[in-house]
Design a protein around this motif. Structure first.
Motif, PDB file in Angstrom:
ATOM      1  N   SER A  19      44.754  27.118  43.387  1.00 52.18           N
ATOM      2  CA  SER A  19      43.990  28.361  43.285  1.00 52.18           C
ATOM      3  C   SER A  19      44.291  29.285  44.461  1.00 52.18           C
ATOM      4  O   SER A  19      44.442  30.501  44.292  1.00 52.18           O
ATOM      5  CB  SER A  19      42.497  28.042  43.233  1.00 52.18           C
ATOM      6  OG  SER A  19      41.729  29.224  43.251  1.00 52.18           O
ATOM      7  N   ARG A  78      35.267  33.966  48.532  1.00 52.73           N
ATOM      8  CA  ARG A  78      36.295  34.026  47.497  1.00 52.73           C
ATOM      9  C   ARG A  78      35.815  34.752  46.240  1.00 52.73           C
ATOM     10  O   ARG A  78      36.583  35.454  45.589  1.00 52.73           O
ATOM     11  CB  ARG A  78      36.752  32.610  47.146  1.00 52.73           C
ATOM     12  CG  ARG A  78      37.931  32.548  46.183  1.00 52.73           C
ATOM     13  CD  ARG A  78      38.227  31.102  45.827  1.00 52.73           C
ATOM     14  NE  ARG A  78      38.760  30.380  46.969  1.00 52.73           N
ATOM     15  CZ  ARG A  78      40.056  30.196  47.186  1.00 52.73           C
ATOM     16  NH1 ARG A  78      40.939  30.684  46.340  1.00 52.73           N
ATOM     17  NH2 ARG A  78      40.468  29.522  48.231  1.00 52.73           N
ATOM     18  N   ASN A  79      34.549  34.589  45.888  1.00 51.93           N
ATOM     19  CA  ASN A  79      34.044  35.207  44.658  1.00 51.93           C
ATOM     20  C   ASN A  79      33.935  36.727  44.779  1.00 51.93           C
ATOM     21  O   ASN A  79      34.158  37.458  43.815  1.00 51.93           O
ATOM     22  CB  ASN A  79      32.676  34.628  44.294  1.00 51.93           C
ATOM     23  CG  ASN A  79      32.763  33.170  43.881  1.00 51.93           C
ATOM     24  OD1 ASN A  79      33.811  32.711  43.431  1.00 51.93           O
ATOM     25  ND2 ASN A  79      31.669  32.435  44.037  1.00 51.93           N
ATOM     26  N   SER A  83      36.761  41.772  43.745  1.00 51.79           N
ATOM     27  CA  SER A  83      36.108  43.030  43.370  1.00 51.79           C
ATOM     28  C   SER A  83      36.172  44.048  44.508  1.00 51.79           C
ATOM     29  O   SER A  83      36.461  45.232  44.288  1.00 51.79           O
ATOM     30  CB  SER A  83      34.651  42.770  42.984  1.00 51.79           C
ATOM     31  OG  SER A  83      34.577  41.936  41.844  1.00 51.79           O
ATOM     32  N   GLN A 186      40.174  36.263  38.397  1.00 55.34           N
ATOM     33  CA  GLN A 186      38.776  36.297  37.958  1.00 55.34           C
ATOM     34  C   GLN A 186      38.573  35.735  36.550  1.00 55.34           C
ATOM     35  O   GLN A 186      37.529  35.968  35.946  1.00 55.34           O
ATOM     36  CB  GLN A 186      38.263  37.745  37.999  1.00 55.34           C
ATOM     37  CG  GLN A 186      38.251  38.358  39.390  1.00 55.34           C
ATOM     38  CD  GLN A 186      37.768  39.800  39.366  1.00 55.34           C
ATOM     39  OE1 GLN A 186      38.151  40.583  38.508  1.00 55.34           O
ATOM     40  NE2 GLN A 186      36.912  40.151  40.324  1.00 55.34           N
ATOM     41  N   LYS A 188      37.835  32.886  35.462  1.00 53.90           N
ATOM     42  CA  LYS A 188      36.692  31.977  35.336  1.00 53.90           C
ATOM     43  C   LYS A 188      35.376  32.632  35.750  1.00 53.90           C
ATOM     44  O   LYS A 188      34.347  31.960  35.811  1.00 53.90           O
ATOM     45  CB  LYS A 188      36.936  30.723  36.181  1.00 53.90           C
ATOM     46  CG  LYS A 188      38.116  29.887  35.693  1.00 53.90           C
ATOM     47  CD  LYS A 188      38.280  28.634  36.534  1.00 53.90           C
ATOM     48  CE  LYS A 188      39.445  27.788  36.032  1.00 53.90           C
ATOM     49  NZ  LYS A 188      39.633  26.552  36.841  1.00 53.90           N
ATOM     50  N   LYS A 189      35.435  33.921  36.034  1.00 47.62           N
ATOM     51  CA  LYS A 189      34.225  34.657  36.428  1.00 47.62           C
ATOM     52  C   LYS A 189      34.111  35.877  35.519  1.00 47.62           C
ATOM     53  O   LYS A 189      34.484  36.993  35.904  1.00 47.62           O
ATOM     54  CB  LYS A 189      34.307  35.068  37.897  1.00 47.62           C
ATOM     55  CG  LYS A 189      34.588  33.900  38.846  1.00 47.62           C
ATOM     56  CD  LYS A 189      34.778  34.384  40.258  1.00 47.62           C
ATOM     57  CE  LYS A 189      35.150  33.232  41.181  1.00 47.62           C
ATOM     58  NZ  LYS A 189      36.482  32.663  40.865  1.00 47.62           N
ATOM     59  N   PRO A 190      33.615  35.695  34.309  1.00 48.07           N
ATOM     60  CA  PRO A 190      33.633  36.769  33.300  1.00 48.07           C
ATOM     61  C   PRO A 190      32.915  38.042  33.721  1.00 48.07           C
ATOM     62  O   PRO A 190      33.363  39.139  33.396  1.00 48.07           O
ATOM     63  CB  PRO A 190      32.963  36.121  32.083  1.00 48.07           C
ATOM     64  CG  PRO A 190      32.233  34.931  32.607  1.00 48.07           C
ATOM     65  CD  PRO A 190      32.992  34.464  33.791  1.00 48.07           C
ATOM     66  N   LEU A 191      31.812  37.916  34.442  1.00 46.41           N
ATOM     67  CA  LEU A 191      31.084  39.118  34.848  1.00 46.41           C
ATOM     68  C   LEU A 191      31.907  39.967  35.812  1.00 46.41           C
ATOM     69  O   LEU A 191      31.973  41.203  35.680  1.00 46.41           O
ATOM     70  CB  LEU A 191      29.747  38.727  35.495  1.00 46.41           C
ATOM     71  CG  LEU A 191      28.693  38.123  34.553  1.00 46.41           C
ATOM     72  CD1 LEU A 191      27.430  37.769  35.325  1.00 46.41           C
ATOM     73  CD2 LEU A 191      28.364  39.106  33.429  1.00 46.41           C
ATOM     74  N   TYR A 192      32.538  39.310  36.778  1.00 47.38           N
ATOM     75  CA  TYR A 192      33.402  40.030  37.714  1.00 47.38           C
ATOM     76  C   TYR A 192      34.594  40.649  36.980  1.00 47.38           C
ATOM     77  O   TYR A 192      35.013  41.777  37.276  1.00 47.38           O
ATOM     78  CB  TYR A 192      33.910  39.086  38.811  1.00 47.38           C
ATOM     79  CG  TYR A 192      32.863  38.706  39.828  1.00 47.38           C
ATOM     80  CD1 TYR A 192      32.479  39.591  40.822  1.00 47.38           C
ATOM     81  CD2 TYR A 192      32.269  37.447  39.796  1.00 47.38           C
ATOM     82  CE1 TYR A 192      31.524  39.239  41.771  1.00 47.38           C
ATOM     83  CE2 TYR A 192      31.304  37.086  40.734  1.00 47.38           C
ATOM     84  CZ  TYR A 192      30.936  37.989  41.716  1.00 47.38           C
ATOM     85  OH  TYR A 192      29.985  37.639  42.642  1.00 47.38           O
TER      86      TYR A 192
END
Length: 386
Positions: A19, A78-79, A83, A186, A188-192
């Motif tokens: 990753s 990281r999250n 953005s 992103q 695996k982070k649908p909202l982002y």
């Protein structure tokens, strides 16, 4: 023997490393694209001044170095990073294009303003790029990071170059690369991911508006040429072409253009049959009034070339003799313009015309009174000719 817990830990660490490598690759990919697109935008806004290139690279490396230092000292979110990274890029592009609004319409921006503009618009993306590398070195080996960073740079350079060759608009190139970045980082982070895609769609919708901020006039088309951004304005007889925000030529012949063609033809000691036109800024239209002339052209920007003429590179390999050599460039503003005002250039022109030929170029100065700057330009040209 390894326990199940140890195996799961190794597997989880392997996923984390992969990753991190993908993140490094995608960040580097977007970084190269940002540098290229932003640099081309800077050159457009600051009239193609090559001084911008050195400033851009220097300030980019400083911001990247600072980001790397900070990234190695703090915890990496990281999250949140992708953005923030994308927002900084899109905000930088909009601020960059809006920068000319701070000055009088049509005014050539002063050199000092370029540093302020570059720091304001590219520092955040460069900082975030360095931040990623600095943060990832805490949990990953440096050698693979460098390898994946270089891989991302090559991919980004290939994509950007290919799209620029096909005259793709800057915002489309940037949106495509950022879309790739978002899908990989992103996924695996649908909202982002949805938030990022909304931002990219919004920037595409306001592209035409942001482009208008760069120009103090209504334009009909914009093309990315090898020499910079080419803009057409007006229609029919009022049609004009601009190169890097500077007027290049108009369809209606200006008095200075008419004089630069007809006076040399009338004053030539011998009859003129062959003409070499260097950088057509309107002279070709006037030369077409003489159907008996054989006209060769030198045009560094392919998009300005007209059909039906032979185009040569400079210096011409063919040492043909020309009765008249016309140079369409005026007072040099950039380093590339100066190549037509050097001792080597005048010597080559002399070889092409011989002792019987004629060489003409026009420097647009004040009609009645020369300012100190214009007087200096005139003296420099006369000194070069001597």
């Amino acid at each position: 023997m390894k326990t199940i817990t140890d195996t799961e830990s190794v597997s989880e660490q392997s996923k984390t490393n992969h990753s991190s490598l993908f993140l490094m690759c995608c960040t580097s990919l977007t970084g190269v694209t940002i540098q290229t697109i932003f640099l081309r935008e800077y050159l457009t806004i600051f009239s193609g001044n090559e001084f911008i290139i050195g400033i851009t690279w220097a300030l980019w490396m400083l911001a990247t170095a600072f980001g790397t230092f900070i990234g190695s000292k703090i915890h990496f979110f990281r999250n949140l990073f992708p953005s923030l990274y994308i927002i900084s890029i899109l905000a930088g592009l909009l601020v960059l294009r809006a920068f000319p609004l701070l000055f009088t319409p049509g005014q050539m921006l002063p050199p000092w303003s370029s540093i302020f503009c570059i720091v304001l618009t590219q520092s955040d993306p460069a900082f975030f790029g360095g931040l990623v590398f600095g943060a990832l070195t805490q949990s990953s080996r440096t050698a693979p990071l460098y390898a994946w960073e270089n891989c991302g740079s090559l991919i980004g350079l290939a994509i950007t170059s290919l799209l620029l060759i096909f005259n793709a608009p800057h915002v489309y190139i940037l949106s495509l690369v950022l879309c790739i970045f978002a899908l990989v980082v992103q996924i695996k982070k649908p909202l982002y991911l949805i938030f990022t895609l909304i931002l990219l769609i919004a920037i595409l919708f306001i592209n035409s508006v942001s482009l208008s901020w760069k120009y103090a006039f209504k334009y009909t088309s914009i093309n990315n040429g090898t020499s910079g951004e080419i803009v057409q304005s007006g229609k029919d007889e009022s049609l004009c072409w601009f190169l890097n925000n500077r007027i290049y030529k108009c369809k209606t012949s200006l008095p200075s253009i008419e004089q630069s063609v007809h006076l040399p033809l009338a004053m030539s000691m011998t009859s003129v049959h062959s003409v070499l036109l260097i950088e057509n800024t309107g002279q070709l239209k006037e030369l077409q009034r003489y159907p008996s002339l054989t006209i060769d052209c030198i045009e560094t920007e392919p998009l300005f070339r007209e059909k039906g003429y032979r185009y040569l590179s400079w210096p011409p390999i063919d040492t043909s003799h020309y009765d008249l050599v016309l140079c369409g460039t005026s007072v040099p503003v950039t380093a590339s313009d100066i190549r037509y005002f050097t001792d080597e250039f005048f010597r080559k022109v002399h070889d092409l015309t011989g002792s019987d030929g004629c060489f003409s170029f026009t420097v647009q100065l004040s009609e009645n009174y020369l300012t100190p700057e214009e007087s200096s330009i005139k003296d420099n040209i006369l000194t070069t000719l001597k």
